[in-house]
Scaffold this motif. Structure first.
Motif, PDB file in Angstrom:
ATOM      1  N   ASN A 191     -53.779   5.577  17.555  1.00 26.04           N
ATOM      2  CA  ASN A 191     -54.087   5.178  19.236  1.00 26.04           C
ATOM      3  C   ASN A 191     -52.851   4.848  19.912  1.00 26.04           C
ATOM      4  OD1 ASN A 191     -53.107   2.746  17.843  1.00 26.04           O
ATOM      5  ND2 ASN A 191     -54.622   1.182  19.228  1.00 26.04           N
ATOM      6  N   SER A 192     -53.186   5.347  21.426  1.00 28.69           N
ATOM      7  CA  SER A 192     -51.960   5.139  22.148  1.00 28.69           C
ATOM      8  C   SER A 192     -52.223   4.607  23.362  1.00 28.69           C
ATOM      9  CB  SER A 192     -51.426   6.764  22.421  1.00 28.69           C
ATOM     10  OG  SER A 192     -52.421   7.436  22.981  1.00 28.69           O
ATOM     11  N   ILE A 210     -53.503  15.145  13.250  1.00 25.85           N
ATOM     12  CA  ILE A 210     -53.442  14.000  13.870  1.00 25.85           C
ATOM     13  C   ILE A 210     -54.380  13.946  15.044  1.00 25.85           C
ATOM     14  CG2 ILE A 210     -52.272  12.444  15.481  1.00 25.85           C
ATOM     15  CD1 ILE A 210     -49.637  13.056  13.858  1.00 25.85           C
ATOM     16  N   ARG A 211     -55.401  13.169  15.097  1.00 30.42           N
ATOM     17  CA  ARG A 211     -56.363  12.960  16.234  1.00 30.42           C
ATOM     18  C   ARG A 211     -56.146  11.726  16.992  1.00 30.42           C
ATOM     19  NH1 ARG A 211     -61.921  13.582  13.750  1.00 30.42           N
ATOM     20  NH2 ARG A 211     -60.940  12.388  12.285  1.00 30.42           N
ATOM     21  N   TRP A 212     -55.883  11.649  18.392  1.00 38.87           N
ATOM     22  CA  TRP A 212     -55.505  10.875  19.087  1.00 38.87           C
ATOM     23  C   TRP A 212     -56.582  10.181  19.950  1.00 38.87           C
ATOM     24  CZ3 TRP A 212     -50.607   9.271  19.031  1.00 38.87           C
ATOM     25  CH2 TRP A 212     -49.587  10.443  18.486  1.00 38.87           C
ATOM     26  N   THR A 213     -56.430   8.688  20.123  1.00 36.72           N
ATOM     27  CA  THR A 213     -57.264   7.897  21.172  1.00 36.72           C
ATOM     28  C   THR A 213     -56.349   7.462  21.969  1.00 36.72           C
ATOM     29  OG1 THR A 213     -57.284   6.023  19.978  1.00 36.72           O
ATOM     30  CG2 THR A 213     -59.011   7.223  19.516  1.00 36.72           C
ATOM     31  N   ASN A 267     -62.421   1.491  19.768  1.00 33.98           N
ATOM     32  CA  ASN A 267     -62.187   2.426  20.677  1.00 33.98           C
ATOM     33  C   ASN A 267     -62.138   3.942  19.805  1.00 33.98           C
ATOM     34  OD1 ASN A 267     -61.819   3.686  23.331  1.00 33.98           O
ATOM     35  ND2 ASN A 267     -59.595   4.094  22.781  1.00 33.98           N
ATOM     36  N   ALA A 268     -61.584   3.777  18.550  1.00 32.70           N
ATOM     37  CA  ALA A 268     -61.518   5.137  17.641  1.00 32.70           C
ATOM     38  C   ALA A 268     -62.815   5.389  16.932  1.00 32.70           C
ATOM     39  CB  ALA A 268     -60.190   4.736  16.771  1.00 32.70           C
TER      40      ALA A 268
END
Length: 105
Positions: A49-50, A71-74, A88-89
């Motif tokens: 998460n970011s 890597i997958r991002w939120t 959220n993820a």
């Protein structure tokens, strides 16, 4: 999942222009130590998460291929705290058990 959305207030002024996960210790970014450790134990799909300075964090780590992981991002407009970041993820985490990696500082 690696939690990486915090503001890094306790590390000011170092985190004014660089997200805390990218601060270096021992010659590499804090978050890289975590990614490498996860890969070493066999974890190759990572959700991060970011929020604070997200573009810098995402731009530096990208899709994870440089580390041999995916890597997958939120993204969070503002930090959602621990539970909010996980919620959220959830769409990326799926319905199987997962590891939550945090510094717990």
């Amino acid at each position: 999942m690696i939690l990486a959305a915090g503001l890094g207030n306790r590390m000011r002024p170092l985190t004014l222009y660089k997200p805390k996960p990218l601060l270096e210790v021992g010659g590499k970014a804090l978050i890289v130590w975590h990614i490498e450790k996860l890969k070493k134990i066999g974890v190759t799909e990572i959700v991060i998460n970011s929020a604070w300075l997200a573009d810098i964090l995402i731009g530096t780590l990208g899709d994870g291929s440089q580390f041999g992981v995916t890597i997958r991002w939120t993204r969070e407009d503002e930090g959602l705290e621990t539970a909010g970041g996980i919620i959220n993820a959830l769409a990326l985490l799926g319905d199987q058990p997962f590891i939550l990696w945090c510094r717990c500082d």
